[in-house]
Design a protein around this motif. Structure first.
Motif, PDB file in Angstrom:
ATOM      1  N   TYR A 280       0.639  -1.400  -0.054  1.00 56.11           N
ATOM      2  CA  TYR A 280       0.104   0.163   0.065  1.00 56.11           C
ATOM      3  C   TYR A 280       0.782   1.228  -0.032  1.00 56.11           C
ATOM      4  N   THR A 281       1.880   1.213   0.825  1.00 54.77           N
ATOM      5  CA  THR A 281       2.733   2.420   1.060  1.00 54.77           C
ATOM      6  C   THR A 281       3.836   2.601   0.169  1.00 54.77           C
ATOM      7  N   VAL A 282       4.571   1.575  -0.349  1.00 56.52           N
ATOM      8  CA  VAL A 282       5.968   1.454  -1.042  1.00 56.52           C
ATOM      9  C   VAL A 282       5.556   0.945  -2.409  1.00 56.52           C
ATOM     10  N   ALA A 283       4.650  -0.113  -2.862  1.00 54.67           N
ATOM     11  CA  ALA A 283       4.893  -0.770  -3.968  1.00 54.67           C
ATOM     12  C   ALA A 283       3.904   0.111  -4.970  1.00 54.67           C
ATOM     13  N   ILE A 284       2.621   0.304  -4.434  1.00 53.39           N
ATOM     14  CA  ILE A 284       1.472   1.318  -5.152  1.00 53.39           C
ATOM     15  C   ILE A 284       2.089   2.323  -5.850  1.00 53.39           C
ATOM     16  N   PRO A 285       2.857   3.405  -5.019  1.00 59.31           N
ATOM     17  CA  PRO A 285       3.389   4.524  -5.435  1.00 59.31           C
ATOM     18  C   PRO A 285       4.396   4.464  -6.510  1.00 59.31           C
ATOM     19  N   MET A 286       5.113   3.077  -6.609  1.00 59.68           N
ATOM     20  CA  MET A 286       5.745   2.932  -7.731  1.00 59.68           C
ATOM     21  C   MET A 286       5.240   2.333  -9.054  1.00 59.68           C
ATOM     22  N   LEU A 287       4.166   1.703  -8.831  1.00 56.54           N
ATOM     23  CA  LEU A 287       3.268   1.177  -9.951  1.00 56.54           C
ATOM     24  C   LEU A 287       2.408   2.128 -10.666  1.00 56.54           C
ATOM     25  N   ASN A 288       2.038   3.197 -10.040  1.00 57.45           N
ATOM     26  CA  ASN A 288       1.116   4.157 -10.771  1.00 57.45           C
ATOM     27  C   ASN A 288       2.058   4.622 -11.858  1.00 57.45           C
ATOM     28  N   PRO A 289       3.121   5.199 -11.740  1.00 54.09           N
ATOM     29  CA  PRO A 289       3.574   5.933 -12.873  1.00 54.09           C
ATOM     30  C   PRO A 289       4.163   4.931 -14.042  1.00 54.09           C
ATOM     31  N   LEU A 290       4.389   3.729 -13.755  1.00 57.28           N
ATOM     32  CA  LEU A 290       4.743   2.581 -14.586  1.00 57.28           C
ATOM     33  C   LEU A 290       3.562   2.179 -15.404  1.00 57.28           C
ATOM     34  N   ILE A 291       2.301   1.792 -14.673  1.00 59.63           N
ATOM     35  CA  ILE A 291       0.823   1.929 -15.372  1.00 59.63           C
ATOM     36  C   ILE A 291       0.525   2.499 -16.390  1.00 59.63           C
ATOM     37  N   TYR A 292       0.692   4.144 -15.996  1.00 57.74           N
ATOM     38  CA  TYR A 292       0.356   5.031 -17.068  1.00 57.74           C
ATOM     39  C   TYR A 292       1.121   5.103 -17.988  1.00 57.74           C
ATOM     40  N   SER A 293       2.611   4.915 -17.857  1.00 53.50           N
ATOM     41  CA  SER A 293       3.456   5.102 -19.013  1.00 53.50           C
ATOM     42  C   SER A 293       3.581   3.927 -19.869  1.00 53.50           C
ATOM     43  N   PHE A 294       3.244   2.719 -19.210  1.00 51.31           N
ATOM     44  CA  PHE A 294       3.502   1.676 -20.285  1.00 51.31           C
ATOM     45  C   PHE A 294       1.868   1.673 -21.208  1.00 51.31           C
ATOM     46  N   ARG A 295       0.958   1.813 -20.672  1.00 53.29           N
ATOM     47  CA  ARG A 295      -0.414   1.928 -21.234  1.00 53.29           C
ATOM     48  C   ARG A 295      -0.796   3.074 -21.994  1.00 53.29           C
ATOM     49  N   ASN A 296      -0.150   4.094 -21.943  1.00 52.29           N
ATOM     50  CA  ASN A 296      -0.490   5.382 -22.470  1.00 52.29           C
ATOM     51  C   ASN A 296       0.479   5.858 -23.640  1.00 52.29           C
ATOM     52  N   LYS A 297      -0.056   5.822 -24.907  1.00 48.45           N
ATOM     53  CA  LYS A 297       0.873   6.184 -26.001  1.00 48.45           C
ATOM     54  C   LYS A 297       1.305   7.612 -25.908  1.00 48.45           C
ATOM     55  N   ASP A 298       0.550   8.373 -25.668  1.00 51.54           N
ATOM     56  CA  ASP A 298       0.931   9.800 -25.508  1.00 51.54           C
ATOM     57  C   ASP A 298       2.219  10.106 -24.696  1.00 51.54           C
ATOM     58  N   VAL A 299       2.151   9.549 -23.337  1.00 48.16           N
ATOM     59  CA  VAL A 299       3.113   9.615 -22.273  1.00 48.16           C
ATOM     60  C   VAL A 299       4.254   9.029 -22.770  1.00 48.16           C
ATOM     61  N   LYS A 300       4.159   7.705 -23.547  1.00 46.75           N
ATOM     62  CA  LYS A 300       5.252   7.417 -23.813  1.00 46.75           C
ATOM     63  C   LYS A 300       6.272   8.077 -24.881  1.00 46.75           C
ATOM     64  N   GLU A 301       5.344   8.589 -25.955  1.00 47.40           N
ATOM     65  CA  GLU A 301       5.863   9.400 -27.038  1.00 47.40           C
ATOM     66  C   GLU A 301       6.614  10.723 -26.514  1.00 47.40           C
ATOM     67  N   SER A 302       6.065  11.335 -25.419  1.00 44.72           N
ATOM     68  CA  SER A 302       6.559  12.351 -24.878  1.00 44.72           C
ATOM     69  C   SER A 302       7.690  12.166 -23.989  1.00 44.72           C
ATOM     70  N   ALA A 303       7.692  11.229 -23.114  1.00 45.96           N
ATOM     71  CA  ALA A 303       8.865  10.741 -22.594  1.00 45.96           C
ATOM     72  C   ALA A 303      10.008  10.550 -23.524  1.00 45.96           C
ATOM     73  N   ARG A 304       9.739   9.668 -24.400  1.00 39.46           N
ATOM     74  CA  ARG A 304      10.801   9.463 -25.382  1.00 39.46           C
ATOM     75  C   ARG A 304      11.341  10.646 -26.102  1.00 39.46           C
TER      76      ARG A 304
END
Length: 323
Positions: A280-304
């Motif tokens: 709840y306190t350690v893993a979820i804060p890590m997972l959220n940006p990974l979830i949104y970056s891996f599954r979101n084309k716009d975020v991946k393109e902008s980050a690249r």
């Protein structure tokens, strides 16, 4: 006054047992949590920077996502550094004031995240169900108000619960069988009656969970009905894909919270509570940006693009062209 009585305990020292019952695992756990925290910091700050720099991501959806990343970063930073310290240090003590401050800050960001996910669900509802009016409905003023709400209620909830914790007195053993200062473990070492504090915590927690889930479930029922009516399969898939990342984050977050609520109150359940609290306190804060970056084309393109610009910028200084 109860508060005056509780203030006599402000100089007390508490001991966070953490995972001390597994001495052989202290080193490996330190490396695991350090890696997770590093990914959390880089992922969330990277998400905030990418959204702020990329003009393509200057929309309400990513505005809310940047605040979710900020909340995750702050929440993890409130808990994880002390966890890492206790894994390598023999002295696992924490001052009473330090423990209360950790709870106070952690409560703010936990409540803020609960309602930030609900706000993001409403944003998806407007985008899918009223796409033509999306930019009108989700005005900058409304977006700012929707973001201010979770922070404000998080502060109010935390102030109420912290006030009644300070009204308690603490005596005798100050050993906390956890790695962080949660409400339940703090009242467990109190020598005064914690009934009022426990009831308030239960009421606020249930209100937060039920109200946020009602908003989320209601909005996604309307979203599902709207998507089913879309005639083309491509249109339905595009609509569902815009909600997939958010649904994944909601499932993980609320699934973990509900799991912790359902843990039986017994001695054997403490390990389950610790593992659940870690997630709840350690893993979820890590997972959220990974979830949104891996599954979101716009975020991946902008980050690249941002990474490519950074590499090119740095290479000009490392390998300057000869004049």
């Amino acid at each position: 006054m109860l508060l005056a009585e509780g203030n006599q305990s402000t100089g007390a020292t508490l001991t966070l047992l953490g995972f001390s019952e597994y001495p052989d695992l202290q080193g490996p756990l330190f490396l695991v949590f350090l890696t997770v925290y590093t990914v959390t910091v880089v992922g969330n700050l990277g998400m905030i920077m990418t959204i702020r720099i990329s003009p393509k991501l200057h929309t309400p959806m990513y505005f809310f996502l940047s605040h979710l990343s900020f909340v995750d970063f702050c929440y993890s930073t409130t808990v994880t550094p002390k966890l890492l310290e206790n894994l390598v240090a023999e002295d696992r003590t924490i001052t009473f004031i330090g423990c209360i401050m950790q709870f106070f800050l952690g409560c703010i960001f936990a409540v803020a995240e609960t309602f930030m996910l609900a706000v993001m669900a409403y944003d998806r509802f407007v985008a899918v169900c009223n796409p033509l009016l999306y930019t009108v409905v989700m005005s900058p003023k409304l977006c700012a108000s929707l973001v201010a709400g979770p922070y404000t209620w998080g502060i109010v909830s935390s102030l109420i619960l912290t006030y009644f914790l300070l009204a308690l007195s603490f005596c005798g053993s100050h050993i906390i069988n956890n790695f962080l200062c949660e409400h339940s473990v703090i009242v467990s070492v109190s020598c005064s009656d914690p009934y009022i504090s426990q009831v308030l915590c239960f009421v606020i927690a249930m209100f937060n969970e039920v109200s946020s889930l009602v908003v989320i479930l209601t909005t996604y029922i309307f979203i599902f009905v709207t998507v089913i009516k879309i005639p083309s399969a491509g249109g339905r898939q595009k609509a569902f894909s815009t909600c997939a990342s958010h649904l994944t984050a909601i499932t993980i977050f609320h699934g973990t919270v509900l799991f912790l609520y359902c843990v039986p109150n017994s001695t054997n359940s403490w390990l389950i509570v610790k593992v659940g609290s870690v997630f709840y306190t350690v893993a979820i804060p890590m997972l959220n940006p990974l979830i949104y970056s891996f599954r979101n084309k716009d975020v991946k393109e902008s980050a690249r693009k941002l990474m490519n610009h950074s590499v090119q910028f740095c290479s000009r200084f490392v390998f300057p062209k000869e004049i």
